[in-house]
Design an enzyme around this catalytic site. Sequence first.
Site, PDB file in Angstrom:
ATOM      1  N   SER A   9       0.842  -1.198   0.000  1.00  0.00           N
ATOM      2  CA  SER A   9       0.000   0.000   0.000  1.00  0.00           C
ATOM      3  C   SER A   9       0.870   1.237   0.000  1.00  0.00           C
ATOM      4  CB  SER A   9      -0.896   0.010   1.242  1.00  0.00           C
ATOM      5  OG  SER A   9      -1.540   1.255   1.414  1.00  0.00           O
TER       6      SER A   9
ATOM      7  N   TYR B 283      -2.433  -0.412  10.403  1.00  0.00           N
ATOM      8  CA  TYR B 283      -2.408  -0.771   8.986  1.00  0.00           C
ATOM      9  C   TYR B 283      -1.115  -0.300   8.337  1.00  0.00           C
ATOM     10  CZ  TYR B 283      -4.026  -1.355   4.166  1.00  0.00           C
ATOM     11  OH  TYR B 283      -4.147  -1.742   2.846  1.00  0.00           O
TER      12      TYR B 283
ATOM     13  N   LYS C 234       1.915  -2.691   6.598  1.00  0.00           N
ATOM     14  CA  LYS C 234       2.334  -2.541   5.204  1.00  0.00           C
ATOM     15  C   LYS C 234       3.795  -2.110   5.100  1.00  0.00           C
ATOM     16  CE  LYS C 234      -1.502  -3.817   3.280  1.00  0.00           C
ATOM     17  NZ  LYS C 234      -1.585  -5.062   2.494  1.00  0.00           N
TER      18      LYS C 234
END
Length: 207
Positions: free
Chosen positions: A99, A112, A116
């Site tokens: 991402s 998150y 990533k």
Amino acid sequence: MDLGLAGRCALVTGAGKEAVCLDLHDWEATERALSRVGPVDLLVNNAAVALLQPFLEVTKEACDMSFDVNLRAVIQVSQIVARGMIARGVPGAIVNVSSQSSQRALANHSVYCSTKGALDMLTKVMALELGPHKIRVNAVNPTVVMTPMGKSNWSDPHKARVVLDRIPLGRFAEVENVVDAILFLLSDRSGMTTGSTLPVDGGFLAT
């Protein structure tokens, strides 16, 4: 045979179009299920959960689930697939779906973003160690993608505008934009590319 991961399920496609659906949060169940599939030459690690919380409200449950699915499952599934390639003496390619948030901080995305960022570094270490076995490992780093998860997390116009204003192309990615990049990295046309992180972000990381 190609093996792709979507959400928390593993989908295996080949001549028989065999599908295996499982909870990648469960290490033992994943080991049992994937030990029965193959041979696999191309792998796409696309499993992810996005549990958004302000940093001061991050829970143990969110950490455990996010790291289990977004990172640990990539390690486990890639080990299974890579061992099979090595045992058969064949080259292969692995693509990890990362991402833009691996390289840019986003509010309420602390867990998150962390998973990533770890996935990007995992990609590089995998490329380093698997390269001598002729297995290439790369990552794609999309902006927000208009999947059901993307739509649910970015449906607020004000929230979306904050990111869209930082994307030179002025829009979020469609699924096919990411698929095209993955297909390139799986193909022989990227035969000298490994350990890379390929943005599919409309220029977000350039700003």
